[in-house]
Design a protein around this motif. Structure first.
Motif, short mmCIF file in Angstrom:
data_model
loop_
_atom_site.label_atom_id
_atom_site.label_comp_id
_atom_site.label_asym_id
_atom_site.label_seq_id
_atom_site.Cartn_x
_atom_site.Cartn_y
_atom_site.Cartn_z
N GLU A 198 -28.17 12.07 34.13
CA GLU A 198 -27.36 11.12 33.38
C GLU A 198 -28.15 9.85 33.12
OE1 GLU A 198 -25.32 10.23 31.18
OE2 GLU A 198 -23.41 10.75 32.15
N TYR A 199 -27.82 9.17 32.02
CA TYR A 199 -28.32 7.82 31.77
C TYR A 199 -27.35 6.83 32.42
CZ TYR A 199 -31.37 9.70 28.03
OH TYR A 199 -32.31 10.38 27.30
N TYR A 200 -27.87 5.67 32.77
CA TYR A 200 -27.02 4.68 33.44
C TYR A 200 -26.06 4.01 32.46
CZ TYR A 200 -25.51 0.78 36.28
OH TYR A 200 -24.74 -0.11 36.97
N ALA A 201 -24.82 3.85 32.89
CA ALA A 201 -23.83 3.09 32.14
C ALA A 201 -22.82 2.54 33.14
CB ALA A 201 -23.12 3.97 31.11
N GLU A 202 -22.46 1.27 33.01
CA GLU A 202 -21.56 0.63 33.95
C GLU A 202 -20.22 1.35 34.06
OE1 GLU A 202 -21.49 -2.05 36.11
OE2 GLU A 202 -23.67 -1.98 35.95
N GLU A 203 -19.73 1.88 32.92
CA GLU A 203 -18.41 2.51 32.94
C GLU A 203 -18.37 3.78 33.79
OE1 GLU A 203 -20.21 3.39 28.76
OE2 GLU A 203 -20.16 1.74 30.21
N LEU A 204 -19.53 4.36 34.07
CA LEU A 204 -19.57 5.54 34.93
C LEU A 204 -19.10 5.23 36.35
CD1 LEU A 204 -23.01 7.09 33.88
CD2 LEU A 204 -20.75 8.05 33.40
N LYS A 205 -19.26 3.98 36.76
CA LYS A 205 -18.92 3.59 38.13
C LYS A 205 -17.44 3.71 38.44
CE LYS A 205 -22.77 0.41 38.96
NZ LYS A 205 -23.15 -0.99 39.30
N GLU A 206 -16.62 3.82 37.42
CA GLU A 206 -15.19 3.97 37.65
C GLU A 206 -14.87 5.30 38.34
OE1 GLU A 206 -11.02 4.20 35.08
OE2 GLU A 206 -12.82 3.31 34.19
N ASP A 207 -15.64 6.34 37.99
CA ASP A 207 -15.37 7.68 38.52
C ASP A 207 -16.48 8.26 39.38
OD1 ASP A 207 -12.81 8.19 37.05
OD2 ASP A 207 -14.13 7.92 35.32
N PHE A 208 -17.67 7.65 39.32
CA PHE A 208 -18.82 8.27 39.99
C PHE A 208 -19.62 7.26 40.82
CE2 PHE A 208 -18.11 10.57 36.00
CZ PHE A 208 -17.96 11.87 36.47
N LEU A 209 -20.26 7.77 41.86
CA LEU A 209 -21.31 7.04 42.57
C LEU A 209 -22.62 7.43 41.90
CD1 LEU A 209 -20.17 7.72 46.25
CD2 LEU A 209 -19.66 5.71 44.83
N ILE A 210 -23.48 6.45 41.66
CA ILE A 210 -24.70 6.69 40.88
C ILE A 210 -25.92 6.54 41.77
CG2 ILE A 210 -26.02 6.00 38.85
CD1 ILE A 210 -23.43 4.83 37.71
N SER A 211 -26.82 7.51 41.68
CA SER A 211 -28.00 7.54 42.53
C SER A 211 -29.04 6.51 42.11
CB SER A 211 -28.65 8.93 42.46
OG SER A 211 -29.35 9.10 41.24
N ASP A 212 -30.09 6.42 42.90
CA ASP A 212 -31.27 5.67 42.50
C ASP A 212 -31.92 6.41 41.32
OD1 ASP A 212 -30.84 3.84 44.50
OD2 ASP A 212 -32.20 4.82 45.92
N PRO A 213 -32.71 5.71 40.52
CA PRO A 213 -33.29 6.34 39.32
C PRO A 213 -34.54 7.15 39.59
CG PRO A 213 -33.95 4.05 39.42
CD PRO A 213 -33.00 4.26 40.58
N PHE A 214 -34.81 8.08 38.68
CA PHE A 214 -36.10 8.76 38.63
C PHE A 214 -36.50 8.85 37.16
CE2 PHE A 214 -32.69 11.83 39.05
CZ PHE A 214 -32.96 12.84 38.14
N PRO A 215 -37.79 9.09 36.86
CA PRO A 215 -38.29 8.89 35.50
C PRO A 215 -37.65 9.77 34.43
CG PRO A 215 -40.09 8.94 37.06
CD PRO A 215 -38.87 9.36 37.82
N GLY A 216 -37.32 9.12 33.31
CA GLY A 216 -36.82 9.81 32.13
C GLY A 216 -37.82 9.65 31.00
#
Length: 247
Positions: free
Chosen positions: A88-106
């Motif tokens: 997934e790409y990062y987006a603030e709105e994702l935080k409503e439903d998901f916990l988001i990992s640390d990044p890795f290269p895209g």
């Protein structure tokens, strides 16, 4: 006596291996076929799959990946049907439903256009008059996604946009640079010279794993994945995995 000793050593080794295997927790992740990053027909399922599986494995998890269209990946994950989804790409709105990992290269996110179209832009406002192909459910960049005044034509996957662009049914398509070039070279190699990249890129997007908040042990699995990912980066294995897949 040697035979007995060998049998005992073999038994101990087998028990150790069994113990390690038995202690691993099985989890299920959802993803899409998004070559050259990830795909069920790619060697070792691609760079992203290998990194995510290895990060989990280092922390005692055995990950199985199920592949499906992206909109379905996100929808079912939001319902808690999977333990995680990616990339997934990062987006603030994702935080409503998901916990988001640390990044890795895209990779860089760009516009493709037909050669000779001569489309240029300095801001999103410059693209008002164009029909832009997007993939349903994709996060792109905050500025582009928020630009509701743009004409965006959604489809299920990147290849559909590429075919529409080649047919003149859209003016631009948003795509990861490496995904777009891979599709051109593998699916329509005789038409590679008909497409060009619009400068500047929309942006460079890192990749993330998302954990549905409504699943059991989401926080625990997030921490485990981040720890395994850090180990991959610190040990240099991340770079080795990327290089083995051509990144």
């Amino acid at each position: 006596m040697k035979a007995i000793r060998f049998s005992i050593i073999s038994l101990i080794f087998s028990l150790c291996i069994y113990g390690i295997s038995a202690s691993a927790e099985n989890i299920t992740g959802a993803s899409l076929n998004w070559e050259p990053y990830i795909g069920h027909e790619m060697p070792r399922e691609g760079y992203v799959a290998e990194v995510v599986k290895e990060a989990f494995s280092r922390e005692g998890y055995n990950l199985e990946i199920q592949y499906m269209p992206w909109a379905r990946v996100v929808a079912l994950s939001k319902e808690g049907r999977f333990d995680a989804y990616f990339p997934e790409y990062y987006a603030e709105e994702l935080k409503e439903d998901f916990l988001i990992s640390d990044p890795f290269p895209g990779g860089p996110l760009v516009f493709f256009q037909k050669k000779g179209a001569n489309i240029t832009y300095n801001s999103m406002e410059d693209l008002r008059s164009y029909k832009i192909g997007v993939v349903r459910g994709y996060v792109n960049t905050p500025e582009f996604d928020a630009a509701e005044y743009l004409t965006k034509d959604p489809v299920t996957e990147d290849m559909q946009n590429l075919l529409k662009l080649l047919a003149g049914r859209i003016d631009l398509m948003v795509v990861d640079k490496y995904v777009g070039l891979h599709l051109l070279r593998t699916q329509v190699p005789d038409r590679v010279n008909e497409i060009e990249i619009v400068e500047p890129p929309l942006g460079f997007n890192d990749l993330y794993v998302c954990f549905p908040k409504n699943t059991k042990d989401a926080e625990k699995r997030l921490k485990a994945f981040n720890k395994g990912l850090k180990d991959l980066k610190d040990s240099g294995q991340m770079k080795a995995i990327m290089a083995s897949h051509g990144f």
